[in-house]
Design a protein around this motif. Structure first.
Motif, PDB file in Angstrom:
ATOM      1  N   VAL A 256       0.841  -1.197   0.000  1.00 17.00           N
ATOM      2  CA  VAL A 256       0.000   0.000   0.000  1.00 17.00           C
ATOM      3  C   VAL A 256       0.874   1.244   0.000  1.00 17.00           C
ATOM      4  CG1 VAL A 256      -1.669   1.337   1.343  1.00 17.00           C
ATOM      5  CG2 VAL A 256      -1.954  -1.131   1.087  1.00 17.00           C
ATOM      6  N   PHE A 257       1.952   1.250   0.822  1.00 12.99           N
ATOM      7  CA  PHE A 257       2.871   2.382   0.860  1.00 12.99           C
ATOM      8  C   PHE A 257       3.524   2.579  -0.503  1.00 12.99           C
ATOM      9  CE2 PHE A 257       7.270   3.799   1.197  1.00 12.99           C
ATOM     10  CZ  PHE A 257       7.063   5.077   1.682  1.00 12.99           C
ATOM     11  N   LEU A 258       3.991   1.491  -1.104  1.00 10.45           N
ATOM     12  CA  LEU A 258       4.654   1.569  -2.394  1.00 10.45           C
ATOM     13  C   LEU A 258       3.723   2.132  -3.456  1.00 10.45           C
ATOM     14  CD1 LEU A 258       7.179   0.991  -4.043  1.00 10.45           C
ATOM     15  CD2 LEU A 258       6.307  -1.314  -4.425  1.00 10.45           C
ATOM     16  N   VAL A 259       2.516   1.641  -3.521  1.00 11.87           N
ATOM     17  CA  VAL A 259       1.550   2.129  -4.506  1.00 11.87           C
ATOM     18  C   VAL A 259       1.205   3.588  -4.244  1.00 11.87           C
ATOM     19  CG1 VAL A 259      -0.800   1.862  -5.377  1.00 11.87           C
ATOM     20  CG2 VAL A 259       0.628  -0.158  -5.028  1.00 11.87           C
ATOM     21  N   SER A 260       0.995   3.945  -2.980  1.00 13.56           N
ATOM     22  CA  SER A 260       0.636   5.335  -2.677  1.00 13.56           C
ATOM     23  C   SER A 260       1.787   6.283  -2.956  1.00 13.56           C
ATOM     24  CB  SER A 260       0.178   5.475  -1.225  1.00 13.56           C
ATOM     25  OG  SER A 260       1.251   5.249  -0.342  1.00 13.56           O
ATOM     26  N   SER A 261       3.028   5.804  -2.846  1.00 10.36           N
ATOM     27  CA  SER A 261       4.168   6.677  -3.111  1.00 10.36           C
ATOM     28  C   SER A 261       4.345   6.936  -4.603  1.00 10.36           C
ATOM     29  CB  SER A 261       5.446   6.077  -2.525  1.00 10.36           C
ATOM     30  OG  SER A 261       5.812   4.912  -3.222  1.00 10.36           O
ATOM     31  N   LEU A 262       3.659   6.176  -5.437  1.00 13.26           N
ATOM     32  CA  LEU A 262       3.775   6.349  -6.880  1.00 13.26           C
ATOM     33  C   LEU A 262       2.659   7.211  -7.465  1.00 13.26           C
ATOM     34  CD1 LEU A 262       4.699   2.674  -7.829  1.00 13.26           C
ATOM     35  CD2 LEU A 262       6.248   4.612  -7.509  1.00 13.26           C
ATOM     36  N   THR A 263       1.778   7.711  -6.638  1.00 14.98           N
ATOM     37  CA  THR A 263       0.665   8.498  -7.141  1.00 14.98           C
ATOM     38  C   THR A 263       1.140   9.852  -7.643  1.00 14.98           C
ATOM     39  OG1 THR A 263       0.164   9.508  -5.009  1.00 14.98           O
ATOM     40  CG2 THR A 263      -0.929   7.392  -5.522  1.00 14.98           C
TER      41      THR A 263
ATOM     42  N   ALA B   7       4.052  12.547  -6.103  1.00 12.81           N
ATOM     43  CA  ALA B   7       5.148  13.060  -6.924  1.00 12.81           C
ATOM     44  C   ALA B   7       5.154  14.584  -6.907  1.00 12.81           C
ATOM     45  CB  ALA B   7       5.031  12.538  -8.351  1.00 12.81           C
ATOM     46  N   ASN B   8       3.979  15.191  -6.991  1.00 10.43           N
ATOM     47  CA  ASN B   8       3.891  16.649  -6.911  1.00 10.43           C
ATOM     48  C   ASN B   8       4.337  17.156  -5.557  1.00 10.43           C
ATOM     49  OD1 ASN B   8       2.999  16.976  -9.541  1.00 10.43           O
ATOM     50  ND2 ASN B   8       0.841  16.910  -8.968  1.00 10.43           N
ATOM     51  N   ASN B   9       3.983  16.452  -4.483  1.00 10.65           N
ATOM     52  CA  ASN B   9       4.405  16.835  -3.141  1.00 10.65           C
ATOM     53  C   ASN B   9       5.919  16.754  -3.011  1.00 10.65           C
ATOM     54  OD1 ASN B   9       1.782  17.317  -2.321  1.00 10.65           O
ATOM     55  ND2 ASN B   9       1.543  15.315  -1.352  1.00 10.65           N
ATOM     56  N   GLN B  10       6.498  15.709  -3.586  1.00  5.91           N
ATOM     57  CA  GLN B  10       7.953  15.554  -3.541  1.00  5.91           C
ATOM     58  C   GLN B  10       8.638  16.707  -4.269  1.00  5.91           C
ATOM     59  OE1 GLN B  10       9.743  13.479  -1.886  1.00  5.91           O
ATOM     60  NE2 GLN B  10       8.425  11.760  -1.441  1.00  5.91           N
ATOM     61  N   ARG B  11       8.147  17.040  -5.456  1.00  5.06           N
ATOM     62  CA  ARG B  11       8.726  18.148  -6.226  1.00  5.06           C
ATOM     63  C   ARG B  11       8.570  19.458  -5.477  1.00  5.06           C
ATOM     64  NH1 ARG B  11       6.843  15.066 -10.583  1.00  5.06           N
ATOM     65  NH2 ARG B  11       4.838  16.108 -10.634  1.00  5.06           N
ATOM     66  N   SER B  12       7.423  19.645  -4.859  1.00  7.24           N
ATOM     67  CA  SER B  12       7.168  20.863  -4.099  1.00  7.24           C
ATOM     68  C   SER B  12       8.108  20.963  -2.905  1.00  7.24           C
ATOM     69  CB  SER B  12       5.712  20.880  -3.635  1.00  7.24           C
ATOM     70  OG  SER B  12       5.455  22.020  -2.869  1.00  7.24           O
TER      71      SER B  12
END
Length: 104
Positions: free
Chosen positions: A5-12, A16-21
């Motif tokens: 679940v963590f892996l799938v949610s980290s690919l959303t 990705a936008n949160n990471q870039r932000s």
């Protein structure tokens, strides 16, 4: 199952936008507080010869070790180093940004 679940949610896309932000926020902070002396990007020289380029910090120690110093407010280093304090979210952003620019 929870790892999946963590892996799938980290690919959303939202994550990705949160990471870039977060990375962009970290870059903004180091540009504001640190670029007067340090090279804060993937290239370039530090304005102060004794101020290490941020892209080389992981060669000195694990970046995660900066969390405590940032949380306490870095007030040492070199004479021109500004005193500043940032919160947990900003610290995380700075560490994430620094991680993206490290020389391998």
């Amino acid at each position: 199952m929870s790892f999946l679940v963590f892996l799938v949610s980290s690919l959303t896309p939202a994550n990705a936008n949160n990471q870039r932000s977060a990375v962009a926020g970290g870059r903004s902070l180091v540009e504001r507080y640190c670029s007067g002396c340090h090279a804060v990007g993937r290239s370039g020289k530090s304005r102060r010869p004794d101020a290490p380029a941020f892209r080389t910090l992981s060669k000195r120690y694990p970046l995660i070790n900066l969390e405590e110093s940032l949380a306490e407010g870095i007030s040492t280093g070199h004479p021109d180093m500004p005193e500043f304090q940032v919160g947990p979210r900003e610290i995380s952003s700075i560490i994430r940004y620094l991680d993206t620019i490290q020389e391998k």
